[in-house]
Scaffold this motif. Structure first.
Motif, PDB file in Angstrom:
ATOM      1  N   ALA A  47      -5.345   1.549  46.332  1.00  0.00           N
ATOM      2  CA  ALA A  47      -6.349   0.665  46.922  1.00  0.00           C
ATOM      3  C   ALA A  47      -6.625  -0.498  45.977  1.00  0.00           C
ATOM      4  O   ALA A  47      -7.015  -0.287  44.833  1.00  0.00           O
ATOM      5  CB  ALA A  47      -7.627   1.443  47.204  1.00  0.00           C
ATOM      6  N   VAL A  48      -6.369  -1.714  46.472  1.00  0.00           N
ATOM      7  CA  VAL A  48      -6.629  -2.946  45.720  1.00  0.00           C
ATOM      8  C   VAL A  48      -7.110  -4.019  46.692  1.00  0.00           C
ATOM      9  O   VAL A  48      -6.934  -3.893  47.902  1.00  0.00           O
ATOM     10  CB  VAL A  48      -5.371  -3.459  44.966  1.00  0.00           C
ATOM     11  CG1 VAL A  48      -4.959  -2.516  43.855  1.00  0.00           C
ATOM     12  CG2 VAL A  48      -4.226  -3.697  45.911  1.00  0.00           C
ATOM     13  N   GLN A  49      -7.650  -5.079  46.157  1.00  0.00           N
ATOM     14  CA  GLN A  49      -8.146  -6.164  46.999  1.00  0.00           C
ATOM     15  C   GLN A  49      -7.030  -6.949  47.688  1.00  0.00           C
ATOM     16  O   GLN A  49      -7.247  -7.520  48.739  1.00  0.00           O
ATOM     17  CB  GLN A  49      -9.019  -7.119  46.169  1.00  0.00           C
ATOM     18  CG  GLN A  49     -10.384  -6.564  45.863  1.00  0.00           C
ATOM     19  CD  GLN A  49     -11.215  -6.426  47.126  1.00  0.00           C
ATOM     20  OE1 GLN A  49     -11.546  -7.411  47.763  1.00  0.00           O
ATOM     21  NE2 GLN A  49     -11.545  -5.191  47.477  1.00  0.00           N
ATOM     22  N   ASP A  50      -5.841  -6.966  47.098  1.00  0.00           N
ATOM     23  CA  ASP A  50      -4.704  -7.672  47.699  1.00  0.00           C
ATOM     24  C   ASP A  50      -3.510  -6.722  47.803  1.00  0.00           C
ATOM     25  O   ASP A  50      -2.605  -6.749  46.970  1.00  0.00           O
ATOM     26  CB  ASP A  50      -4.345  -8.899  46.864  1.00  0.00           C
ATOM     27  CG  ASP A  50      -3.271  -9.758  47.506  1.00  0.00           C
ATOM     28  OD1 ASP A  50      -2.799  -9.435  48.625  1.00  0.00           O
ATOM     29  OD2 ASP A  50      -2.888 -10.774  46.894  1.00  0.00           O
ATOM     30  N   PRO A  51      -3.483  -5.856  48.829  1.00  0.00           N
ATOM     31  CA  PRO A  51      -2.413  -4.865  48.954  1.00  0.00           C
ATOM     32  C   PRO A  51      -1.011  -5.475  49.017  1.00  0.00           C
ATOM     33  O   PRO A  51      -0.054  -4.859  48.546  1.00  0.00           O
ATOM     34  CB  PRO A  51      -2.742  -4.134  50.261  1.00  0.00           C
ATOM     35  CG  PRO A  51      -4.177  -4.404  50.519  1.00  0.00           C
ATOM     36  CD  PRO A  51      -4.473  -5.726  49.897  1.00  0.00           C
ATOM     37  N   GLU A  52      -0.882  -6.665  49.557  1.00  0.00           N
ATOM     38  CA  GLU A  52       0.426  -7.324  49.664  1.00  0.00           C
ATOM     39  C   GLU A  52       1.008  -7.671  48.293  1.00  0.00           C
ATOM     40  O   GLU A  52       2.218  -7.857  48.157  1.00  0.00           O
ATOM     41  CB  GLU A  52       0.317  -8.594  50.516  1.00  0.00           C
ATOM     42  CG  GLU A  52      -0.083  -8.339  51.957  1.00  0.00           C
ATOM     43  CD  GLU A  52       0.969  -7.551  52.717  1.00  0.00           C
ATOM     44  OE1 GLU A  52       2.162  -7.813  52.537  1.00  0.00           O
ATOM     45  OE2 GLU A  52       0.568  -6.661  53.494  1.00  0.00           O
ATOM     46  N   ALA A  53       0.155  -7.746  47.270  1.00  0.00           N
ATOM     47  CA  ALA A  53       0.612  -8.114  45.924  1.00  0.00           C
ATOM     48  C   ALA A  53       1.127  -6.913  45.129  1.00  0.00           C
ATOM     49  O   ALA A  53       1.569  -7.067  43.993  1.00  0.00           O
ATOM     50  CB  ALA A  53      -0.523  -8.797  45.161  1.00  0.00           C
ATOM     51  N   VAL A  54       1.081  -5.713  45.714  1.00  0.00           N
ATOM     52  CA  VAL A  54       1.531  -4.510  45.021  1.00  0.00           C
ATOM     53  C   VAL A  54       2.997  -4.244  45.351  1.00  0.00           C
ATOM     54  O   VAL A  54       3.383  -4.205  46.517  1.00  0.00           O
ATOM     55  CB  VAL A  54       0.679  -3.281  45.425  1.00  0.00           C
ATOM     56  CG1 VAL A  54       1.208  -2.020  44.768  1.00  0.00           C
ATOM     57  CG2 VAL A  54      -0.781  -3.510  45.072  1.00  0.00           C
ATOM     58  N   ASP A  55       3.813  -4.056  44.320  1.00  0.00           N
ATOM     59  CA  ASP A  55       5.223  -3.696  44.488  1.00  0.00           C
ATOM     60  C   ASP A  55       5.306  -2.171  44.576  1.00  0.00           C
ATOM     61  O   ASP A  55       5.452  -1.482  43.570  1.00  0.00           O
ATOM     62  CB  ASP A  55       6.052  -4.229  43.323  1.00  0.00           C
ATOM     63  CG  ASP A  55       7.539  -3.974  43.487  1.00  0.00           C
ATOM     64  OD1 ASP A  55       7.936  -3.174  44.364  1.00  0.00           O
ATOM     65  OD2 ASP A  55       8.314  -4.565  42.708  1.00  0.00           O
TER      66      ASP A  55
END
Length: 108
Positions: A47-55
């Motif tokens: 869980a993060v504020q910008d899920p698209e930025a997680v590889d």
């Protein structure tokens, strides 16, 4: 929980959250049920504020064995700083299971 203090690196914050979770918990379920470690089904939710930025693919390398799936979802926290990029906080949830039906069928 893991963080990226100055680079706003969501993947690194997630990696640190996973390593922290593994450091504080032992996943020895395979031996308990008589399964090989490779049979573990490990489902990870970050869980993060910008899920698209997680590889998500890169995070699989944190685990030494098992069948890994990683999903990033909305959550975590971005903490603004007076100067520079915000501090990123990632939360990780790890679920471990086995295909018990398959093992039962094989032994019958």
């Amino acid at each position: 929980m893991g963080s990226s203090l100055r680079r706003q690196d969501y993947t690194e914050a997630a990696r640190r959250a996973l390593k922290d979770a593994l450091w504080h918990n032992s996943i020895n379920m395979a031996e308990l049920f008589g399964f090989p470690k490779e049979a573990m089904i490990i489902e990870v939710e970050i869980a993060v504020q910008d899920p698209e930025a997680v590889d998500c693919e890169a995070l699989k390398s944190v685990f030494p064995y098992g069948q890994i799936s990683v999903t990033a979802v909305q959550g975590g926290l971005d903490v603004p700083r007076p100067v520079g990029l915000p501090t990123v906080i990632a939360n990780a949830a790890i679920s471990v299971s086995f295909d018990m039906e398959k093992a039962t069928e094989a032994s019958a």
